[in-house]
Design an enzyme around this catalytic site. Structure first.
Site, PDB file in Angstrom:
ATOM      1  N   TYR A   1       0.810  -1.220   0.000  1.00 32.75           N
ATOM      2  CA  TYR A   1       0.000   0.000   0.000  1.00 32.75           C
ATOM      3  C   TYR A   1       0.847   1.276   0.000  1.00 32.75           C
ATOM      4  O   TYR A   1       0.342   2.373   0.249  1.00 32.75           O
ATOM      5  CB  TYR A   1      -1.012  -0.030   1.160  1.00 32.75           C
ATOM      6  CG  TYR A   1      -1.893  -1.255   1.049  1.00 32.75           C
ATOM      7  CD1 TYR A   1      -3.058  -1.218   0.284  1.00 32.75           C
ATOM      8  CD2 TYR A   1      -1.521  -2.450   1.644  1.00 32.75           C
ATOM      9  CE1 TYR A   1      -3.844  -2.350   0.131  1.00 32.75           C
ATOM     10  CE2 TYR A   1      -2.312  -3.587   1.503  1.00 32.75           C
ATOM     11  CZ  TYR A   1      -3.463  -3.535   0.742  1.00 32.75           C
ATOM     12  OH  TYR A   1      -4.234  -4.657   0.589  1.00 32.75           O
TER      13      TYR A   1
ATOM     14  N   ASP B   1       5.594  -7.704  -0.989  1.00 35.92           N
ATOM     15  CA  ASP B   1       4.341  -8.035  -1.668  1.00 35.92           C
ATOM     16  C   ASP B   1       4.570  -8.204  -3.169  1.00 35.92           C
ATOM     17  O   ASP B   1       5.711  -8.325  -3.638  1.00 35.92           O
ATOM     18  CB  ASP B   1       3.277  -6.967  -1.341  1.00 35.92           C
ATOM     19  CG  ASP B   1       1.862  -7.528  -1.271  1.00 35.92           C
ATOM     20  OD1 ASP B   1       1.255  -7.737  -2.339  1.00 35.92           O
ATOM     21  OD2 ASP B   1       1.377  -7.770  -0.147  1.00 35.92           O
ATOM     22  N   ASP B   2       3.496  -8.220  -3.920  1.00 38.46           N
ATOM     23  CA  ASP B   2       3.484  -8.348  -5.372  1.00 38.46           C
ATOM     24  C   ASP B   2       4.517  -7.409  -6.015  1.00 38.46           C
ATOM     25  O   ASP B   2       4.597  -6.238  -5.644  1.00 38.46           O
ATOM     26  CB  ASP B   2       2.060  -7.982  -5.828  1.00 38.46           C
ATOM     27  CG  ASP B   2       1.835  -8.139  -7.306  1.00 38.46           C
ATOM     28  OD1 ASP B   2       2.725  -8.632  -8.015  1.00 38.46           O
ATOM     29  OD2 ASP B   2       0.730  -7.765  -7.749  1.00 38.46           O
TER      30      ASP B   2
ATOM     31  N   LYS C   1       2.366 -14.665   2.406  1.00 33.92           N
ATOM     32  CA  LYS C   1       1.027 -14.132   2.139  1.00 33.92           C
ATOM     33  C   LYS C   1       0.569 -14.802   0.851  1.00 33.92           C
ATOM     34  O   LYS C   1       1.043 -14.467  -0.236  1.00 33.92           O
ATOM     35  CB  LYS C   1       1.071 -12.613   1.989  1.00 33.92           C
ATOM     36  CG  LYS C   1      -0.266 -11.976   1.611  1.00 33.92           C
ATOM     37  CD  LYS C   1      -0.130 -10.455   1.561  1.00 33.92           C
ATOM     38  CE  LYS C   1      -1.388  -9.764   1.050  1.00 33.92           C
ATOM     39  NZ  LYS C   1      -1.194  -8.290   0.983  1.00 33.92           N
TER      40      LYS C   1
ATOM     41  N   ASP D   1      -2.139 -15.468  -1.917  1.00 35.09           N
ATOM     42  CA  ASP D   1      -3.179 -14.558  -2.386  1.00 35.09           C
ATOM     43  C   ASP D   1      -3.953 -15.137  -3.580  1.00 35.09           C
ATOM     44  O   ASP D   1      -3.493 -16.071  -4.217  1.00 35.09           O
ATOM     45  CB  ASP D   1      -2.522 -13.228  -2.758  1.00 35.09           C
ATOM     46  CG  ASP D   1      -3.488 -12.056  -2.689  1.00 35.09           C
ATOM     47  OD1 ASP D   1      -4.685 -12.271  -2.423  1.00 35.09           O
ATOM     48  OD2 ASP D   1      -3.033 -10.911  -2.898  1.00 35.09           O
TER      49      ASP D   1
ATOM     50  N   CYS E   1      -5.169 -14.838   1.743  1.00 40.40           N
ATOM     51  CA  CYS E   1      -5.833 -13.625   1.244  1.00 40.40           C
ATOM     52  C   CYS E   1      -6.590 -13.966  -0.035  1.00 40.40           C
ATOM     53  O   CYS E   1      -6.190 -14.862  -0.775  1.00 40.40           O
ATOM     54  CB  CYS E   1      -4.750 -12.571   0.994  1.00 40.40           C
ATOM     55  SG  CYS E   1      -5.372 -10.961   0.497  1.00 40.40           S
TER      56      CYS E   1
ATOM     57  N   ARG F   1      -7.132 -12.697   5.739  1.00 39.96           N
ATOM     58  CA  ARG F   1      -7.640 -11.369   5.377  1.00 39.96           C
ATOM     59  C   ARG F   1      -9.153 -11.484   5.349  1.00 39.96           C
ATOM     60  O   ARG F   1      -9.685 -12.339   4.652  1.00 39.96           O
ATOM     61  CB  ARG F   1      -7.114 -10.983   4.004  1.00 39.96           C
ATOM     62  CG  ARG F   1      -6.066  -9.900   4.083  1.00 39.96           C
ATOM     63  CD  ARG F   1      -6.586  -8.533   4.403  1.00 39.96           C
ATOM     64  NE  ARG F   1      -7.232  -7.993   3.228  1.00 39.96           N
ATOM     65  CZ  ARG F   1      -6.566  -7.614   2.147  1.00 39.96           C
ATOM     66  NH1 ARG F   1      -5.260  -7.635   2.093  1.00 39.96           N
ATOM     67  NH2 ARG F   1      -7.224  -7.161   1.104  1.00 39.96           N
TER      68      ARG F   1
ATOM     69  N   ASP G   1      -9.344  -4.978  -0.129  1.00 42.67           N
ATOM     70  CA  ASP G   1      -8.179  -4.106   0.027  1.00 42.67           C
ATOM     71  C   ASP G   1      -8.579  -2.747   0.562  1.00 42.67           C
ATOM     72  O   ASP G   1      -9.566  -2.157   0.127  1.00 42.67           O
ATOM     73  CB  ASP G   1      -7.499  -3.885  -1.324  1.00 42.67           C
ATOM     74  CG  ASP G   1      -6.701  -5.090  -1.755  1.00 42.67           C
ATOM     75  OD1 ASP G   1      -6.997  -6.201  -1.290  1.00 42.67           O
ATOM     76  OD2 ASP G   1      -5.774  -4.916  -2.553  1.00 42.67           O
TER      77      ASP G   1
HETATM   78  C1  9PG Z   1      -1.162  -7.470  -4.840  1.00 40.80           C
HETATM   79  C2  9PG Z   1      -2.403  -7.233  -4.002  1.00 40.80           C
HETATM   80  C3  9PG Z   1      -2.092  -7.097  -2.513  1.00 40.80           C
HETATM   81  C4  9PG Z   1      -3.405  -7.010  -1.743  1.00 40.80           C
HETATM   82  C5  9PG Z   1      -4.262  -8.222  -2.054  1.00 40.80           C
HETATM   83  C6  9PG Z   1      -4.505  -8.302  -3.551  1.00 40.80           C
HETATM   84  O1  9PG Z   1      -8.350  -6.579  -9.277  1.00 40.80           O
HETATM   85  N1  9PG Z   1      -8.769  -6.924  -8.136  1.00 40.80           N
HETATM   86  O2  9PG Z   1      -9.970  -7.144  -7.927  1.00 40.80           O
HETATM   87  C7  9PG Z   1      -7.858  -7.006  -7.069  1.00 40.80           C
HETATM   88  C8  9PG Z   1      -8.315  -7.314  -5.794  1.00 40.80           C
HETATM   89  C9  9PG Z   1      -7.408  -7.373  -4.758  1.00 40.80           C
HETATM   90  C10 9PG Z   1      -6.082  -7.144  -4.984  1.00 40.80           C
HETATM   91  C11 9PG Z   1      -5.627  -6.819  -6.245  1.00 40.80           C
HETATM   92  C12 9PG Z   1      -6.518  -6.755  -7.291  1.00 40.80           C
HETATM   93  O3  9PG Z   1      -5.209  -7.144  -3.926  1.00 40.80           O
HETATM   94  O4  9PG Z   1      -5.470  -8.180  -1.378  1.00 40.80           O
HETATM   95  O5  9PG Z   1      -3.161  -6.942  -0.349  1.00 40.80           O
HETATM   96  O6  9PG Z   1      -1.340  -8.202  -2.050  1.00 40.80           O
HETATM   97  O7  9PG Z   1      -3.262  -8.339  -4.252  1.00 40.80           O
HETATM   98  O8  9PG Z   1      -1.476  -7.542  -6.185  1.00 40.80           O
END
Ligand code: 9PG
Length: 492
Positions: free
Chosen positions: A170, A199-200, A305, A307, A347, A362, A366
């Site tokens: 974030y 993270d990503d 984490k 996801d 998550c 989670r 977000d």
């Molecule tokens: C990394 C993120 C972070 C975050 C996660 C997740 O497009 N979408 O609907 C969408 C939803 C959630 C999202 C990303 C895209 O966030 O919750 O904390 O790790 O991935 O990409």
């Protein structure tokens, strides 16, 4: 043939098997209708995965299909998102006319509920299921009774206090690189927290889980630096997700989850491209998942984490013909076992299949450094879209999960720069962390002015005492906080 049920003075009927329990009834069946002696005015609906809307809603609420439809799997269970009316994953609850709470909660996977007038309709996609029907004096007791059964059947984890986390998402989003993270790590030297989570943005592609060119020394080197700084190295991974641009997709088209017409099942749209799912019941996929997990662990990451986990539970034709949530749970079990004592924060995950396997869950969508994106939420009917408001709403409605796992409400914000949040709105994110008992942030100290740095230090040093005063009212650190005004869904 309808069976009569008696809960105190309430007489209900149900067209399936029912066995009395001390706290109500155990119901069993593949599909049944429970007829109530009153027409509920509100309904507790529970969303499918971490990001999916969970809230008490007026019974006439219609969960209109979100727009654009492309995003459906990221929002909720795509199989039902087109349906009219009020449906819910695994559990639902209604208030009785005199203010007690009647809860129907599944004890098996692949189960859903709809409210239609004075009927609760329950079904299981994969055979017979067991359900708890319980009436309690208040919602806290009703949900606690259900959580008790879930603990017995699925297990629980996360009994010690949750780790305090710094997470890169974030603040830097995908624009992370080894030097920036090293700088951040150094700037956090005097702060009391445990986990430094990348993270990503570190990977080559979704599916190709090797360090990209912004991490030239590799991920093990960074994990070592984090360890040397006295923190637990954490890493983000979307194990069941694939992008068409990845090597994985090109080399193993047979590993994808496919539909009846043999097309890859859509897991939604992100990173500017469509995303797809792996068939986790395929033995080769399972082998690859284990190899990949062991590689991440061998680099030195003790906090993962995981996801976009809903991908493994999307409707599709699987190598092994098992229920889709059973397939997800099986894959999570595999990862849980191979992860050893690593902390697993799950998550984007369907909630029930994760219980007993997740150290932390989670429990909302977000957050973001803004309150709400009005256009997406309202015109898109997407209450899973990023923002403090949507995260607050669903998180507050999932606190009943706390006896079963650590509950992650997403990060708190302290920074005034690179943010549209007012000081009051930032305080909401801090309050929510105290309420959920999970203290994470993404703010790098070098984005904070001295008072903001001090606030972050206090946040991690002293978890504030919290007392729940009502559904949406809390006493936090001797301040009374009331979230009630934010809990009603806006109307289009
Ligand atoms: C990394 C993120 C972070 C975050 C996660 C997740 O497009 N979408 O609907 C969408 C939803 C959630 C999202 C990303 C895209 O966030 O919750 O904390 O790790 O991935 O990409």
């Amino acid at each position: 043939m309808p069976t009569s049920l008696q809960l105190d003075e309430l007489s209900l009927t149900v067209d399936t098997e029912a066995h009395p329990l001390p706290e109500g009834y155990l119901l069993r069946g593949q599909r049944f209708t429970l007829t109530l002696p009153f027409t509920p005015t509100t309904f507790y609906r529970h969303g499918w995965h971490s990001w999916s809307l969970s809230a008490w809603l007026p019974s006439e609420t219609n969960l209109h299909a979100p727009f654009p439809a492309l995003h459906a799997p990221q929002i909720d269970d795509p199989l039902y998102l087109q349906d009219e009316g009020l449906w819910s994953a695994w559990l639902g609850a209604v208030p009785t006319p005199d203010g007690r709470v009647l809860l129907l909660g599944a004890l098996d996977l692949d189960t859903r509920i709809r409210l239609e007038g004075d009927h609760l309709i329950a079904w299981c996609e994969s055979g017979n299921a067991r359900w708890l029907l319980t009436l309690a004096a208040d919602e806290h007791r009703a949900f606690a009774a259900y959580a008790n059964h879930l603990a017995r059947l699925f297990g629980r984890r996360g009994l010690s206090p949750a780790p305090r986390v710094w997470c890169s998402w974030y603040s830097f989003e995908t624009q992370i690189a080894a030097p920036l993270l090293e700088q951040t790590l150094a700037s956090l030297a005097d702060f009391p927290f445990e986990v430094f989570q990348i993270d990503d943005g570190w990977q080559q592609d979704i599916g190709d889980w090797e360090a990209n060119e912004r991490f030239p020394e590799g991920m093990a080197a960074l994990a070592q630096a984090i360890r040397a700084a006295g923190r637990t190295p954490g890493l983000w991974w979307a194990p069941f997700l694939v992008r068409a641009t990845s090597r994985l997709y090109r080399e193993h088209p047979d590993w994808l989850l496919r539909d009846e017409s043999n097309q890859p099942v859509s897991a939604g749209h992100n990173w500017g491209t469509p995303i797809y799912a792996l068939d986790t019941t395929h033995p080769e996929v399972q082998g690859w998942l284990l190899d990949t997990l062991r590689r991440l662990r061998s680099w030195g990451f003790d906090y993962l984490k995981l996801d976009f986990l809903y991908a493994a539970a999307l409707p599709g034709r699987r190598h092994q013909p098992i229920g889709r949530e059973a397939a997800l749970r099986q894959a999570l079990q595999l990862l849980r076992q191979a992860a050893g004592d690593a902390y697993l924060l799950l998550c984007g995950v369907p909630i029930l299949p994760a219980l007993g396997l997740a150290d932390g869950l989670r429990i909302g969508p977000d957050t973001a450094p803004y309150w709400d994106n009005f256009y997406i939420t309202l015109y898109g009917r997407n209450f899973a879209s990023p923002g403090v408001l949507n995260a607050l709403r669903t998180t507050l409605h999932r606190l009943w999960l706390r006896p079963l796992t650590h509950t992650d409400p997403d990060v708190a914000f302290f920074r005034s720069r690179f943010s549209l949040l007012t000081p009051e709105q930032r305080q909401v994110t801090v309050d929510l962390a105290h309420i959920a008992g999970f203290h994470a942030t993404s703010d790098p100290p070098f984005w904070l002015d001295p008072p903001e740095q001090e606030a972050l230090r206090r946040f991690w040093a002293q978890p504030a005492p919290v007392e729940r005063l009502g559904r949406y009212r809390f006493r936090i650190d001797n301040r009374e906080v009331d979230f009630t005004p934010w809990m009603t869904l806006p109307h289009p």
